[in-house]
Design an enzyme around this catalytic site. Structure first.
Site, PDB file in Angstrom:
ATOM      1  N   GLU A  38      -1.194  -2.625  -0.246  1.00  0.00           N
ATOM      2  CA  GLU A  38      -2.570  -3.139  -0.175  1.00  0.00           C
ATOM      3  C   GLU A  38      -2.552  -4.568   0.338  1.00  0.00           C
ATOM      4  OE1 GLU A  38      -5.017  -2.943  -3.726  1.00  0.00           O
ATOM      5  OE2 GLU A  38      -4.235  -0.943  -4.203  1.00  0.00           O
ATOM      6  N   GLU A  50      -0.343  -1.088  -9.801  1.00  0.00           N
ATOM      7  CA  GLU A  50      -0.550  -2.384 -10.450  1.00  0.00           C
ATOM      8  C   GLU A  50      -0.603  -2.328 -11.978  1.00  0.00           C
ATOM      9  OE1 GLU A  50      -4.025  -4.183  -8.718  1.00  0.00           O
ATOM     10  OE2 GLU A  50      -3.083  -4.428  -6.771  1.00  0.00           O
TER      11      GLU A  50
HETATM   12  C1  FCB Z   1      -6.421  -4.223  -6.251  1.00  0.00           C
HETATM   13  C2  FCB Z   1      -6.684  -2.784  -6.631  1.00  0.00           C
HETATM   14  C3  FCB Z   1      -7.569  -2.062  -5.674  1.00  0.00           C
HETATM   15  C4  FCB Z   1      -8.686  -2.944  -5.144  1.00  0.00           C
HETATM   16  C5  FCB Z   1      -8.161  -4.274  -4.669  1.00  0.00           C
HETATM   17  C6  FCB Z   1      -9.209  -5.179  -4.089  1.00  0.00           C
HETATM   18  O1  FCB Z   1      -6.074  -4.951  -7.394  1.00  0.00           O
HETATM   19  O2  FCB Z   1      -5.478  -2.066  -6.690  1.00  0.00           O
HETATM   20  O3  FCB Z   1      -8.038  -0.894  -6.285  1.00  0.00           O
HETATM   21  O4  FCB Z   1      -9.697  -3.044  -6.052  1.00  0.00           O
HETATM   22  O5  FCB Z   1      -7.490  -4.908  -5.705  1.00  0.00           O
END
Ligand code: FCB
Length: 446
Positions: free
Chosen positions: A352, A170
């Protein structure tokens, strides 16, 4: 147990299911084996920066408990584990290699290999060594070259033992939260800094790709980007919503896949645009083998004065998670199909996706029924996106276990496994048991 139509690609054991974590959020042991401080160690000491001034000193003590954690990942039926490697454990301030740091990841990787788990390692999940921040951090172009040296060390050491290397996690957050709105380390709030940090991060990514190819020719190499699909608040907000999407979604993906920044955003922010040297865009657009997509929610955008000024709207009467993010599974479908339409995409892994809720342990169990619903519905969107032609090969739940949620500290529990921070006991929540049931059934053909 999670359920998908019989012919769903998710039901094919080749579709990878995993869980994800990041070094600073779980490892603890920040003073062990000569780890150097990172920008997050520093940020956590700043009054008001992190909820109740929590920090990663202990976290989930994964540095010591990694073996039981790997056992549990396998026990949940997972195919894969996404971890991150901490740069401050590997490279000392004088540029020399800290063998003890490499040894730790060697132990973790060996434990994963023993369980036949597929390994995805993120090389930078926000824990920049403090000694580099002292020289300007991501505002300093030199940091990109330091990253390349660190990647050379890690990838020549582990080579093909790591199946998937993700350069950055990110960069939007590192750049825009770290340097543009100041919500994350190092806490700078300035437009020009945000864009400059973003460019240097992308340069770091681009410099790393050929190094990874040289050192791990049989592994896959890519990057993890975060996206919030953008929706206009009403018909009058369509143009500003498009602009917001250019600024947040396309600003990071377009240079990687097409070697250029979105022109409308570039022109609008002309006074704060980064310094781009000759050849940078070619480096940044090095071919990648996969794109990691992180998605949790969506953004609803409305006009705020004259075009292209906009603001984010918070709708009432919608389901939200504890952190305030709207639950909107259709958004993931829109995001994936839009990206598929705009770009020539490499294979996609959802790296994620998950939700924070106020979990309670009652009689030794955590009934996180809302999170179960979240996973079921978001995974159904993944299934639908595949049906609509998007090449998605895997899905990682965020997170394997509750952990240090950056500026929210330990308040937000994103795990499918509950962590009792007093005892370091791990308790798989209902959502984890549902994964387990589904994945075990999948393995035996249902
Ligand atoms: C993302 C991050 C991860 C976590 C989630 C909830 O932005 O990559 O580390 O904190 O959010």
């Amino acid at each position: 147990m999670y359920k998908f139509p019989k012919d769903s690609k998710l039901n094919d054991p080749k579709f990878v299911f995993g869980v994800a974590t990041a070094s600073y959020q779980i490892e603890g042991a920040t003073n062990v084996d000569d780890r150097c401080p990172s920008i997050w160690d520093t940020f956590c000491t700043k009054p008001g920066a992190v909820y109740k001034q929590h920090n990663g000193d202990v976290a989930c003590l994964h540095y010591h408990l990694y073996q039981q954690d790997v056992n549990l990942i396998e026990n949940l039926g997972m195919d894969a584990y996404r971890l991150s490697i901490a740069w401050p454990r590997i490279i000392r301030p004088d540029g020399s290699i800290n063998q003890k740091g490499l040894d730790f990841y060697d132990r973790v990787i060996s434990a994963l290999e023993e369980k036949n788990l597929t390994i995805m390692a993120t090389l930078y999940h926000w824990d920049l060594p403090q000694y580099l921040d002292d020289k300007g951090g991501w505002l300093n172009r030199e940091t990109a070259y330091k990253f390349a040296q660190y990647v050379e060390v890690v990838s020549s050491y582990f080579g093909d033992r790591i199946d998937f290397y993700a350069t950055l996690n990110e960069p939007w957050c590192s750049a825009f939260h770290g340097y543009r709105d100041g919500k994350h380390a190092p806490g700078i709030a300035d437009d020009k800094s945000g864009f400059q940090a973003g460019h240097n991060l992308l340069l770091a990514h681009g410099l790393a790709i050929p190094i990874l190819r040289k050192n791990a020719a049989n592994s896959k190499h890519g990057i993890v980007l975060n996206f919030n699909p953008v929706y206009p608040a009403d018909e009058f907000a369509i143009d500003v919503a498009n602009f917001a999407e250019q600024e947040h979604t396309h600003w990071f993906i377009k240079p990687i896949l097409e070697g250029e920044y979105p022109e409308t955003v570039y022109q609008h922010y002309i006074d704060v645009m980064p310094t781009i040297e000759d050849g940078d865009m070619g480096i940044i657009s090095a071919k990648i083998d996969f794109l990691g997509v992180n998605n949790y929610s969506r953004s609803v955008i409305d006009q705020d004065g004259q075009y292209p000024n906009y603001k984010q709207v918070h709708l009432s009467d919608v389901e939200r998670t504890q952190i305030g993010w709207e639950v909107y599974p259709d958004g993931l479908l829109k995001l994936l199909t839009d990206l598929h339409q705009f770009y020539q995409l490499p294979p996609i892994y959802i790296t994620e996706n998950g939700a924070a809720f106020e979990d309670k342990v009652v009689d030794g169990v955590v009934e996180d029924e809302q999170r179960c619903r979240y996973f079921q519905n978001y995974l159904s969107s993944v299934d639908e996106a595949i049906r609509q032609g998007v090449d998605i090969r895997g899905y990682f739940a965020w997170s394997f276990m509750d952990n240090f949620e950056w500026s929210e500290g330990y308040k937000m529990r994103f795990g499918i496994v509950y962590v009792d921070y007093k005892t370091q006991k791990r308790i798989p929540k209902r959502s984890a048991l549902e994964f387990r049931e589904y994945l075990i059934a999948r393995r035996s053909g249902f």
